[in-house]
Design a protein around this motif. Structure first.
Motif: not given
Length: 359
Positions: A247-262, A333-343
């Protein structure tokens, strides 16, 4: 096509098939007796093109840097957490941070070079030692005018350059709705200043950030906090589950740039008395040894949970993440389109997580 050409083509096909078969036989004799060989291939495939970063916190810097030292090959950057604020709204660095920073820089130069960023958070530490976490008033005051904003940006730039940071991460939380216009201007101006100096900017977003209502500027990398689904203000449960991350990954798609999931490591311990405490993975593993039953894996989140009784006879419920949990979360996260992960965060991680990150 002539008969001669047909025979020649059949010979080429037969030769190719023999080469493929020979390769399969060689692979079998090399890996066929290893039951984990396919798992290793799957793990390597899952992490292809994956970029991992992690936070090192000042209050647990020794354990965190020990973990960092064990996973330098798996991280592209670390975020040194953090710079806080004093009672006059000036940046404040703790003694622990000053001790940790040289160690962090030294480790970052080993093996694969790991970039080091400075994280600034709107926590206030008073002279008497008391703290106010995530103080929105600091943000309001610092960004209220052009002059105050310019002064704040200069202080950040001085801290970044004097301490040889690769970039800055802004983690301002609980921002008042009335301040978002000034915050957006601040992000934009800080990004241009950093970019001109060859530095980078990351911005942490809470799940409560009204990203559907505001227009965040292009340039910074935005990091969505996909954790604390359950925590200190809720009953027992996982820090995140698959649906929450998606859900959060899909919301983040509204934000410009190549972003990250923490994603958050470790877990929480809920006591029947009402007290809730944070636990590292190693602490959870230690507590599980006296558990009423072995930890159970939750299908919806991939997290582990168990119960134990303390020395005073009080029952506790613990939920925590291990390498299997982390692998599942990253997969979502990757299935939702995010290859950058913050731990969030290093310190007392289990060997399985260390190995997973460093592979």
């Amino acid at each position: 096509m002539s008969k001669t050409n047909l025979v020649g083509r059949r010979g080429v096909i037969l030769t190719a098939m023999l080469l493929i078969f020979g390769g399969m036989v060689a692979w079998y004799f090399q890996n066929g007796d290893d039951p984990n060989s396919l798992k290793k291939v799957d793990a390597a495939e899952q992490k292809k093109n994956l970029e991992l970063t992690a936070w090192v916190v000042d209050w647990q810097w020794q354990e965190a840097t020990a973990d960092f030292n064990s996973m330098t090959d798996g991280l592209s950057s670390v975020q040194a957490f953090a710079a806080y604020f004093d009672e006059s709204d000036k940046l404040l660095f703790t003694d622990q941070f000053r001790q940790a920073l040289p160690v962090i820089h030294d480790i970052s130069k080993q093996g694969s070079f790991v970039k080091v960023d400075l994280t600034i958070v709107n926590d206030r530490i008073n002279k008497d030692g008391t703290e106010v976490q995530k103080d929105p008033g600091i943000v309001s005051r610092l960004l209220a005018t052009d002059e105050s904003r310019e002064k704040h940006i200069k202080e950040i730039m001085d801290a970044v350059i004097s301490n040889n940071f690769h970039g800055v991460e802004i983690d301002y939380e609980k921002i008042d709705r009335k301040d978002w216009y000034n915050v957006i201007v601040f992000y934009r101006e800080l990004y241009y200043k950093l970019h001109a100096a060859g530095k980078t900017l990351r911005v942490v977003l809470e799940p409560r950030t009204p990203i559907e209502e505001i227009s965040l500027p292009e340039g910074p990398t935005y990091v969505m906090m996909a954790y604390n689904l359950y925590g200190t203000k809720t009953g027992p449960g996982p820090k995140a589950d698959h649906a929450f991350i998606e859900k959060l990954a899909n919301r983040l798609k509204k934000v410009p740039g190549k972003n990250m999931i923490a994603l958050a490591l470790g877990g929480f311990d809920w006591s029947e008395s009402g007290k809730v405490t944070s636990v590292t993975e190693k602490q959870a593993i230690q507590l599980a040894q006296s558990g009423l039953e072995p930890p159970k894996r939750d299908e919806a989140s991939g997290s582990l949970s168990f119960q134990y009784v303390d020395k005073d006879g009080v029952t506790h419920t613990v939920w925590y993440a291990d390498e299997v949990t982390l692998s599942q979360w990253i997969g979502v996260a990757r299935k939702s389109g995010y290859d950058k992960i913050a731990l969030w965060r290093l310190g007392d991680l289990g060997q399985g997580v260390l190995d997973y990150v460093n592979e």
